[in-house]
Design a protein around this motif. Structure first.
Motif, mmCIF file in Angstrom:
data_model
loop_
_atom_site.group_PDB
_atom_site.id
_atom_site.type_symbol
_atom_site.label_atom_id
_atom_site.label_comp_id
_atom_site.label_asym_id
_atom_site.label_seq_id
_atom_site.Cartn_x
_atom_site.Cartn_y
_atom_site.Cartn_z
ATOM 1 N N GLY A 134 -15.482 -122.905 86.649
ATOM 2 C CA GLY A 134 -15.449 -121.591 86.014
ATOM 3 C C GLY A 134 -15.903 -121.601 84.585
ATOM 4 O O GLY A 134 -15.911 -120.549 83.931
ATOM 5 N N GLN A 159 -18.947 -121.605 91.283
ATOM 6 C CA GLN A 159 -17.548 -121.553 90.854
ATOM 7 C C GLN A 159 -17.359 -120.681 89.612
ATOM 8 O O GLN A 159 -16.341 -120.797 88.939
ATOM 9 N N LYS A 185 -13.319 -118.925 96.709
ATOM 10 C CA LYS A 185 -13.969 -118.682 95.422
ATOM 11 C C LYS A 185 -13.345 -117.477 94.709
ATOM 12 O O LYS A 185 -12.627 -116.675 95.299
ATOM 13 N N ASN A 186 -13.660 -117.327 93.430
ATOM 14 C CA ASN A 186 -13.130 -116.186 92.671
ATOM 15 C C ASN A 186 -13.494 -114.861 93.330
ATOM 16 O O ASN A 186 -12.724 -113.901 93.278
ATOM 17 N N THR A 249 -9.997 -111.790 87.569
ATOM 18 C CA THR A 249 -10.432 -112.778 86.578
ATOM 19 C C THR A 249 -9.484 -112.816 85.391
ATOM 20 O O THR A 249 -9.101 -113.894 84.909
ATOM 21 N N ARG A 252 -6.370 -114.660 86.261
ATOM 22 C CA ARG A 252 -6.582 -116.114 86.191
ATOM 23 C C ARG A 252 -6.522 -116.596 84.744
ATOM 24 O O ARG A 252 -5.931 -117.643 84.450
ATOM 25 N N HIS A 282 -11.877 -120.864 87.994
ATOM 26 C CA HIS A 282 -11.850 -121.078 89.440
ATOM 27 C C HIS A 282 -10.899 -122.230 89.756
ATOM 28 O O HIS A 282 -10.139 -122.176 90.732
#
Length: 372
Positions: A134, A159, A185-186, A249, A252, A282
Protein backbone atom coordinates in the motif's frame (compact mmCIF):
# COMPACT_ATOMS: atom_id res chain seq x y z
CA UNK A 1 -10.60 -14.85 17.40
CA UNK A 2 -9.27 -11.95 15.33
CA UNK A 3 -9.05 -12.85 11.64
CA UNK A 4 -6.33 -11.58 9.36
CA UNK A 5 -9.01 -10.37 6.91
CA UNK A 6 -12.78 -10.46 7.36
CA UNK A 7 -14.48 -10.43 3.96
CA UNK A 8 -17.82 -11.51 5.40
CA UNK A 9 -17.99 -8.44 7.64
CA UNK A 10 -17.46 -6.21 4.62
CA UNK A 11 -20.18 -8.01 2.65
CA UNK A 12 -22.70 -7.66 5.47
CA UNK A 13 -22.17 -3.89 5.45
CA UNK A 14 -23.09 -3.55 1.77
CA UNK A 15 -25.22 -6.65 1.35
CA UNK A 16 -28.32 -5.06 -0.15
CA UNK A 17 -26.40 -3.07 -2.76
CA UNK A 18 -24.25 -6.03 -3.76
CA UNK A 19 -27.22 -8.37 -4.02
CA UNK A 20 -29.05 -5.86 -6.21
CA UNK A 21 -25.99 -5.50 -8.45
CA UNK A 22 -25.71 -9.28 -8.84
CA UNK A 23 -29.43 -9.55 -9.56
CA UNK A 24 -29.03 -6.93 -12.26
CA UNK A 25 -26.41 -9.05 -14.01
CA UNK A 26 -28.65 -12.11 -13.81
CA UNK A 27 -31.47 -10.15 -15.41
CA UNK A 28 -29.39 -8.60 -18.22
CA UNK A 29 -27.33 -11.78 -18.69
CA UNK A 30 -24.26 -9.69 -19.57
CA UNK A 31 -21.96 -12.19 -17.94
CA UNK A 32 -18.73 -11.32 -19.77
CA UNK A 33 -17.72 -7.66 -20.23
CA UNK A 34 -20.93 -5.69 -20.87
CA UNK A 35 -22.28 -2.40 -19.54
CA UNK A 36 -21.32 -2.89 -15.89
CA UNK A 37 -17.70 -3.65 -16.79
CA UNK A 38 -17.58 -0.64 -19.14
CA UNK A 39 -18.98 1.62 -16.42
CA UNK A 40 -16.53 0.29 -13.86
CA UNK A 41 -13.62 0.82 -16.25
CA UNK A 42 -14.58 4.47 -16.62
CA UNK A 43 -15.18 5.02 -12.91
CA UNK A 44 -12.01 3.30 -11.70
CA UNK A 45 -9.85 5.07 -14.29
CA UNK A 46 -11.25 8.39 -13.10
CA UNK A 47 -10.57 7.38 -9.50
CA UNK A 48 -6.95 6.68 -10.48
CA UNK A 49 -6.72 10.04 -12.30
CA UNK A 50 -6.20 8.23 -15.61
CA UNK A 51 -8.05 8.56 -18.93
CA UNK A 52 -8.67 4.90 -19.71
CA UNK A 53 -9.28 1.64 -17.88
CA UNK A 54 -9.27 -1.84 -19.39
CA UNK A 55 -10.77 -4.55 -17.22
CA UNK A 56 -9.22 -8.02 -17.31
CA UNK A 57 -9.62 -11.27 -15.44
CA UNK A 58 -6.66 -10.94 -13.01
CA UNK A 59 -3.95 -8.55 -11.94
CA UNK A 60 -1.41 -10.94 -13.47
CA UNK A 61 -3.16 -10.60 -16.83
CA UNK A 62 -3.06 -6.83 -16.45
CA UNK A 63 0.72 -6.93 -16.10
CA UNK A 64 1.08 -9.42 -18.94
CA UNK A 65 -0.95 -7.35 -21.39
CA UNK A 66 0.66 -4.07 -20.35
CA UNK A 67 4.07 -5.58 -21.12
CA UNK A 68 2.88 -6.91 -24.47
CA UNK A 69 1.30 -3.57 -25.38
CA UNK A 70 4.66 -1.94 -24.63
CA UNK A 71 6.29 -4.28 -27.14
CA UNK A 72 8.15 -6.39 -24.58
CA UNK A 73 9.18 -9.81 -25.86
CA UNK A 74 11.93 -12.43 -26.12
CA UNK A 75 15.43 -11.03 -25.67
CA UNK A 76 14.24 -8.00 -23.70
CA UNK A 77 14.92 -7.30 -20.04
CA UNK A 78 12.54 -5.80 -17.48
CA UNK A 79 13.75 -4.40 -14.16
CA UNK A 80 11.72 -5.08 -11.03
CA UNK A 81 12.20 -6.18 -7.41
CA UNK A 82 12.58 -9.69 -5.94
CA UNK A 83 10.47 -8.85 -2.87
CA UNK A 84 6.98 -9.07 -4.34
CA UNK A 85 4.29 -11.61 -5.08
CA UNK A 86 5.51 -14.00 -7.77
CA UNK A 87 2.95 -12.72 -10.31
CA UNK A 88 5.05 -9.61 -10.97
CA UNK A 89 7.89 -11.77 -12.25
CA UNK A 90 5.65 -14.39 -13.86
CA UNK A 91 4.10 -11.75 -16.12
CA UNK A 92 7.56 -10.77 -17.39
CA UNK A 93 8.34 -14.44 -18.01
CA UNK A 94 5.11 -14.89 -20.00
CA UNK A 95 6.34 -12.41 -22.61
CA UNK A 96 9.64 -14.25 -23.07
CA UNK A 97 11.57 -11.37 -21.52
CA UNK A 98 14.08 -11.74 -18.67
CA UNK A 99 13.37 -10.30 -15.21
CA UNK A 100 16.31 -8.32 -13.80
CA UNK A 101 16.17 -7.51 -10.09
CA UNK A 102 17.04 -4.45 -8.03
CA UNK A 103 17.06 -4.72 -4.23
CA UNK A 104 14.51 -2.97 -2.04
CA UNK A 105 14.86 -0.03 0.31
CA UNK A 106 14.49 -1.65 3.77
CA UNK A 107 12.45 1.30 5.05
CA UNK A 108 9.74 1.08 2.40
CA UNK A 109 10.00 -2.46 0.96
CA UNK A 110 9.86 -0.83 -2.49
CA UNK A 111 12.51 -0.50 -5.20
CA UNK A 112 15.80 1.07 -4.12
CA UNK A 113 16.15 3.60 -6.91
CA UNK A 114 19.90 3.80 -6.36
CA UNK A 115 20.29 0.36 -7.92
CA UNK A 116 18.44 0.99 -11.17
CA UNK A 117 21.19 2.47 -13.32
CA UNK A 118 23.55 -0.44 -12.64
CA UNK A 119 20.85 -2.93 -13.70
CA UNK A 120 20.21 -1.32 -17.10
CA UNK A 121 21.72 -2.96 -20.19
CA UNK A 122 21.20 -2.51 -23.92
CA UNK A 123 18.37 -5.05 -23.63
CA UNK A 124 16.43 -3.22 -20.92
CA UNK A 125 13.02 -2.08 -22.16
CA UNK A 126 10.92 -1.45 -19.05
CA UNK A 127 10.82 -0.94 -15.30
CA UNK A 128 8.09 -2.37 -13.07
CA UNK A 129 8.14 -0.66 -9.67
CA UNK A 130 5.93 -2.43 -7.11
CA UNK A 131 3.88 -0.32 -4.72
CA UNK A 132 4.12 -2.89 -1.97
CA UNK A 133 1.82 -3.20 1.05
CA UNK A 134 0.00 0.00 0.00
CA UNK A 135 3.04 2.31 -0.06
CA UNK A 136 4.10 3.88 -3.37
CA UNK A 137 7.58 3.38 -4.70
CA UNK A 138 9.69 6.55 -5.01
CA UNK A 139 8.47 7.37 -8.52
CA UNK A 140 10.23 10.62 -9.45
CA UNK A 141 13.71 9.09 -9.71
CA UNK A 142 12.28 6.07 -11.53
CA UNK A 143 10.48 8.26 -14.06
CA UNK A 144 13.56 10.44 -14.55
CA UNK A 145 15.78 7.45 -15.29
CA UNK A 146 13.16 5.90 -17.56
CA UNK A 147 12.67 9.12 -19.48
CA UNK A 148 16.39 9.60 -19.96
CA UNK A 149 16.95 5.98 -20.99
CA UNK A 150 13.82 5.56 -23.14
CA UNK A 151 12.22 2.92 -20.90
CA UNK A 152 8.55 2.16 -20.33
CA UNK A 153 7.32 2.34 -16.72
CA UNK A 154 4.56 -0.08 -15.75
CA UNK A 155 3.36 0.32 -12.17
CA UNK A 156 2.43 -2.82 -10.25
CA UNK A 157 -0.26 -1.26 -8.08
CA UNK A 158 -1.97 -4.52 -7.13
CA UNK A 159 -1.70 -3.64 -3.42
CA UNK A 160 -2.13 0.12 -3.66
CA UNK A 161 -5.64 1.13 -4.72
CA UNK A 162 -5.95 4.82 -3.85
CA UNK A 163 -2.35 5.25 -2.70
CA UNK A 164 -0.78 8.56 -3.66
CA UNK A 165 2.69 9.78 -4.51
CA UNK A 166 3.12 13.52 -3.93
CA UNK A 167 -0.63 13.99 -4.29
CA UNK A 168 -1.05 11.88 -7.43
CA UNK A 169 -2.77 8.51 -7.49
CA UNK A 170 -0.62 5.49 -8.26
CA UNK A 171 -1.35 3.90 -11.59
CA UNK A 172 -1.39 7.29 -13.30
CA UNK A 173 2.31 8.05 -12.75
CA UNK A 174 3.96 5.73 -15.27
CA UNK A 175 2.97 4.75 -18.79
CA UNK A 176 0.54 2.16 -17.46
CA UNK A 177 -0.67 1.03 -14.05
CA UNK A 178 -1.84 -2.50 -13.21
CA UNK A 179 -4.29 -3.41 -10.47
CA UNK A 180 -5.60 -6.64 -8.98
CA UNK A 181 -9.10 -7.07 -7.59
CA UNK A 182 -8.40 -10.36 -5.83
CA UNK A 183 -10.95 -10.63 -2.98
CA UNK A 184 -8.53 -9.68 -0.19
CA UNK A 185 -7.31 -6.49 -1.89
CA UNK A 186 -8.32 -3.02 -0.70
CA UNK A 187 -10.81 -3.09 -3.58
CA UNK A 188 -11.64 -6.75 -4.06
CA UNK A 189 -13.99 -8.61 -6.38
CA UNK A 190 -16.08 -11.64 -5.47
CA UNK A 191 -13.70 -13.79 -7.47
CA UNK A 192 -10.86 -12.64 -9.71
CA UNK A 193 -10.33 -9.38 -11.57
CA UNK A 194 -7.77 -6.84 -12.70
CA UNK A 195 -7.33 -3.63 -14.67
CA UNK A 196 -4.81 -1.62 -16.63
CA UNK A 197 -5.14 2.15 -16.43
CA UNK A 198 -3.35 4.52 -18.79
CA UNK A 199 -3.58 7.87 -20.57
CA UNK A 200 -2.38 6.36 -23.85
CA UNK A 201 -5.07 5.56 -26.45
CA UNK A 202 -2.77 3.23 -28.41
CA UNK A 203 -1.97 1.10 -25.37
CA UNK A 204 -5.68 1.08 -24.56
CA UNK A 205 -6.69 -0.14 -28.02
CA UNK A 206 -4.03 -2.86 -28.02
CA UNK A 207 -4.90 -4.16 -24.55
CA UNK A 208 -8.62 -4.17 -25.31
CA UNK A 209 -7.92 -6.42 -28.30
CA UNK A 210 -5.42 -8.63 -26.49
CA UNK A 211 -7.82 -9.37 -23.63
CA UNK A 212 -10.50 -10.57 -26.07
CA UNK A 213 -8.65 -12.95 -28.41
CA UNK A 214 -6.98 -10.08 -30.27
CA UNK A 215 -10.28 -9.15 -31.89
CA UNK A 216 -10.96 -5.64 -33.18
CA UNK A 217 -14.54 -6.73 -33.69
CA UNK A 218 -16.24 -10.10 -33.40
CA UNK A 219 -14.38 -12.75 -35.44
CA UNK A 220 -11.91 -10.16 -36.80
CA UNK A 221 -8.72 -11.14 -34.98
CA UNK A 222 -6.01 -8.55 -35.56
CA UNK A 223 -3.59 -9.81 -32.90
CA UNK A 224 -2.79 -13.17 -31.32
CA UNK A 225 -4.73 -12.56 -28.14
CA UNK A 226 -5.98 -14.17 -24.95
CA UNK A 227 -9.18 -14.89 -23.07
CA UNK A 228 -8.55 -12.34 -20.31
CA UNK A 229 -11.99 -10.72 -20.15
CA UNK A 230 -13.47 -9.36 -16.92
CA UNK A 231 -16.80 -10.92 -15.92
CA UNK A 232 -19.90 -8.75 -15.80
CA UNK A 233 -20.70 -9.88 -12.25
CA UNK A 234 -17.31 -8.71 -11.02
CA UNK A 235 -17.73 -5.36 -12.73
CA UNK A 236 -21.10 -4.87 -11.05
CA UNK A 237 -19.79 -5.81 -7.60
CA UNK A 238 -16.71 -3.65 -7.97
CA UNK A 239 -18.82 -0.64 -8.95
CA UNK A 240 -20.66 -0.96 -5.64
CA UNK A 241 -17.48 -1.40 -3.65
CA UNK A 242 -15.66 1.47 -5.36
CA UNK A 243 -18.17 3.87 -3.82
CA UNK A 244 -16.89 2.83 -0.38
CA UNK A 245 -13.19 2.63 -1.13
CA UNK A 246 -12.23 6.00 0.31
CA UNK A 247 -14.13 5.32 3.54
CA UNK A 248 -12.47 1.92 3.84
CA UNK A 249 -9.06 3.40 3.07
CA UNK A 250 -9.37 5.96 5.83
CA UNK A 251 -10.45 3.19 8.22
CA UNK A 252 -7.26 1.30 7.37
CA UNK A 253 -5.18 4.40 7.93
CA UNK A 254 -6.82 4.98 11.31
CA UNK A 255 -6.15 1.38 12.32
CA UNK A 256 -2.53 1.66 11.18
CA UNK A 257 -2.09 4.84 13.22
CA UNK A 258 -3.56 3.05 16.23
CA UNK A 259 -1.12 0.16 15.79
CA UNK A 260 1.70 2.72 15.54
CA UNK A 261 0.65 4.26 18.88
CA UNK A 262 0.28 0.91 20.61
CA UNK A 263 3.71 -0.27 19.47
CA UNK A 264 5.57 3.03 19.94
CA UNK A 265 8.49 2.52 22.33
CA UNK A 266 8.14 -1.26 22.26
CA UNK A 267 11.13 -1.79 20.01
CA UNK A 268 8.94 -3.40 17.34
CA UNK A 269 9.85 -2.31 13.79
CA UNK A 270 6.60 -0.88 12.39
CA UNK A 271 5.83 0.38 8.86
CA UNK A 272 7.43 3.69 7.94
CA UNK A 273 5.19 5.82 5.72
CA UNK A 274 7.26 8.13 3.54
CA UNK A 275 6.60 11.87 3.52
CA UNK A 276 5.76 11.68 -0.19
CA UNK A 277 3.20 8.91 0.26
CA UNK A 278 -0.40 8.36 1.10
CA UNK A 279 0.01 4.83 2.43
CA UNK A 280 -3.20 2.78 2.12
CA UNK A 281 -2.08 -0.18 4.31
CA UNK A 282 -3.12 -3.17 2.28
CA UNK A 283 -0.71 -4.89 4.65
CA UNK A 284 0.53 -3.72 8.06
CA UNK A 285 3.84 -5.57 8.30
CA UNK A 286 6.04 -5.45 11.36
CA UNK A 287 9.52 -6.98 11.47
CA UNK A 288 11.07 -9.42 13.93
CA UNK A 289 13.90 -11.97 13.66
CA UNK A 290 11.73 -14.18 15.90
CA UNK A 291 8.86 -14.31 13.43
CA UNK A 292 7.95 -18.00 13.71
CA UNK A 293 7.78 -17.83 17.50
CA UNK A 294 5.76 -14.62 17.41
CA UNK A 295 3.34 -15.97 14.84
CA UNK A 296 2.82 -19.14 16.87
CA UNK A 297 2.29 -17.17 20.09
CA UNK A 298 -0.24 -14.85 18.43
CA UNK A 299 -2.07 -17.79 16.88
CA UNK A 300 -2.35 -19.33 20.36
CA UNK A 301 -4.12 -16.12 21.46
CA UNK A 302 -6.55 -16.35 18.55
CA UNK A 303 -4.82 -13.64 16.49
CA UNK A 304 -4.32 -14.60 12.86
CA UNK A 305 -1.34 -13.19 10.95
CA UNK A 306 0.26 -13.58 7.51
CA UNK A 307 3.68 -13.48 5.89
CA UNK A 308 4.14 -11.37 2.75
CA UNK A 309 6.47 -12.87 1.53
CA UNK A 310 8.59 -15.65 3.07
CA UNK A 311 10.88 -16.26 0.07
CA UNK A 312 12.10 -13.56 -2.33
CA UNK A 313 11.44 -14.46 -5.96
CA UNK A 314 15.12 -14.81 -6.89
CA UNK A 315 15.42 -17.70 -4.41
CA UNK A 316 12.28 -19.56 -5.48
CA UNK A 317 12.98 -22.90 -7.21
CA UNK A 318 10.80 -21.85 -10.15
CA UNK A 319 13.18 -18.99 -10.98
CA UNK A 320 16.50 -20.66 -10.22
CA UNK A 321 17.25 -20.46 -13.95
CA UNK A 322 17.74 -16.70 -13.62
CA UNK A 323 21.06 -17.49 -11.95
CA UNK A 324 20.72 -15.46 -8.76
CA UNK A 325 22.03 -16.73 -5.43
CA UNK A 326 21.58 -16.08 -1.69
CA UNK A 327 23.19 -12.78 -0.78
CA UNK A 328 22.51 -11.09 -4.11
CA UNK A 329 19.71 -8.92 -2.67
CA UNK A 330 20.34 -8.74 1.08
CA UNK A 331 17.57 -6.30 1.99
CA UNK A 332 14.93 -8.39 0.21
CA UNK A 333 16.27 -11.55 1.83
CA UNK A 334 16.31 -10.06 5.31
CA UNK A 335 12.79 -8.69 4.92
CA UNK A 336 11.57 -12.09 3.73
CA UNK A 337 12.88 -13.61 6.95
CA UNK A 338 11.40 -11.00 9.28
CA UNK A 339 8.10 -9.53 8.02
CA UNK A 340 4.91 -10.45 9.86
CA UNK A 341 1.57 -9.06 8.71
CA UNK A 342 -0.91 -8.13 11.43
CA UNK A 343 -4.70 -8.16 10.99
CA UNK A 344 -5.73 -5.28 8.72
CA UNK A 345 -9.16 -4.69 7.23
CA UNK A 346 -11.56 -1.71 7.33
CA UNK A 347 -13.95 -3.36 9.79
CA UNK A 348 -11.18 -3.99 12.34
CA UNK A 349 -12.38 -2.49 15.63
CA UNK A 350 -10.39 -0.36 18.05
CA UNK A 351 -10.71 -3.12 20.64
CA UNK A 352 -9.29 -5.66 18.20
CA UNK A 353 -6.41 -3.32 17.37
CA UNK A 354 -5.65 -2.94 21.05
CA UNK A 355 -5.73 -6.68 21.64
CA UNK A 356 -3.31 -7.27 18.76
CA UNK A 357 -1.04 -4.36 19.65
CA UNK A 358 -0.81 -5.32 23.31
CA UNK A 359 -0.05 -8.94 22.43
CA UNK A 360 2.76 -7.90 20.05
CA UNK A 361 4.20 -5.41 22.54
CA UNK A 362 4.25 -8.14 25.18
CA UNK A 363 6.17 -10.44 22.83
CA UNK A 364 8.73 -7.70 22.28
CA UNK A 365 9.45 -7.78 26.01
CA UNK A 366 10.47 -11.43 25.76
CA UNK A 367 13.81 -11.24 23.91
CA UNK A 368 14.70 -14.83 24.77
CA UNK A 369 11.65 -16.38 23.13
CA UNK A 370 12.88 -19.16 20.84
CA UNK A 371 12.14 -19.01 17.16
CA UNK A 372 10.96 -22.20 15.49
Amino acid sequence: MIPFVDLKAQYLGIKDEVNAAIQGILETSQFTLGQEVAAFEEEFAAYCQARYGIGVNTGTSALHLALLAAGIGPGDEVITVPFTFVATVAAIHYTGARPVFVDIDPRTFTMDVRGIEAAITERTKAIIPVHLYGQPADMDPILEIAGRRGLVVIEDAAQAHGAEYKGRRVGSLGDMGCFSFYPGKNLGAYGEGGMVVTDDPDYTRTIRMLRDWGAEQKYRHVLKGYNYRLEGLQGAVLRVKLRYLEVWTEARRVDAAHYDELLAGSGVATPEAMAYARHVYHIYAIRTPQRSAWQEALQAKGIHTGIHYPIPVHLLPAYADLGYAPGDFPHAEQAAGEVLSLPMFPELTRAQCEEVGEAVALLAKQPDIEDA
